[in-house]
Design a protein around this motif. Structure first.
Motif, mmCIF file in Angstrom:
data_model
loop_
_atom_site.group_PDB
_atom_site.id
_atom_site.type_symbol
_atom_site.label_atom_id
_atom_site.label_comp_id
_atom_site.label_asym_id
_atom_site.label_seq_id
_atom_site.Cartn_x
_atom_site.Cartn_y
_atom_site.Cartn_z
ATOM 1 N N THR A 8 -0.314 -6.185 -19.445
ATOM 2 C CA THR A 8 -1.201 -6.092 -18.292
ATOM 3 C C THR A 8 -0.930 -7.100 -17.179
ATOM 4 O OG1 THR A 8 -2.804 -7.535 -19.373
ATOM 5 C CG2 THR A 8 -3.084 -5.152 -19.676
ATOM 6 N N PRO A 22 -1.897 -9.440 -12.192
ATOM 7 C CA PRO A 22 -1.907 -8.120 -12.836
ATOM 8 C C PRO A 22 -0.614 -7.363 -12.524
ATOM 9 C CG PRO A 22 -3.887 -8.459 -11.487
ATOM 10 C CD PRO A 22 -2.958 -9.591 -11.209
ATOM 11 N N SER A 24 -0.298 -4.446 -11.759
ATOM 12 C CA SER A 24 -0.524 -3.576 -10.596
ATOM 13 C C SER A 24 -0.173 -4.267 -9.281
ATOM 14 C CB SER A 24 -1.988 -3.104 -10.565
ATOM 15 O OG SER A 24 -2.860 -4.219 -10.428
ATOM 16 N N GLU A 25 -0.107 -5.601 -9.254
ATOM 17 C CA GLU A 25 0.239 -6.335 -8.042
ATOM 18 C C GLU A 25 1.741 -6.618 -7.908
ATOM 19 O OE1 GLU A 25 -2.102 -9.818 -7.418
ATOM 20 O OE2 GLU A 25 -3.987 -8.698 -7.438
ATOM 21 N N THR A 58 10.446 -4.717 -12.366
ATOM 22 C CA THR A 58 10.078 -3.383 -11.874
ATOM 23 C C THR A 58 10.915 -2.315 -12.570
ATOM 24 O OG1 THR A 58 9.429 -4.268 -9.722
ATOM 25 C CG2 THR A 58 9.952 -1.914 -9.819
#
Length: 68
Positions: A8, A22, A24-25, A58
């Motif tokens: 996470t 996170p 997501s960032e 990524t």
């Protein structure tokens, strides 16, 4: 610069600092360092290692390779 991650979060660790964010960032931070490199060309290669590590993470996440 070293980047590690859990399911996470990811942590960026520099010589004198570290930060955990996170997952997501991740795109936001990659874009931030790419912008810094573009906006401050006199910085030379100062941001290259950050960018490379974040790009590798990524790619790992895209391919499902979650090894940290």
């Amino acid at each position: 610069m070293k980047v590690t991650h859990t399911e996470t979060t990811f942590t960026m660790t520099g010589r004198y600092w570290s930060g955990t964010y996170p997952i997501s960032e991740l795109p936001k931070w990659l874009s931030f360092y790419q912008r810094l490199r573009a906006d401050f060309p006199k910085s030379g290669t100062a941001y290259d290692e950050c960018i490379e590590e974040l790009e590798q993470l990524t790619q790992q996440l895209r391919t499902g390779n979650t090894a940290s």
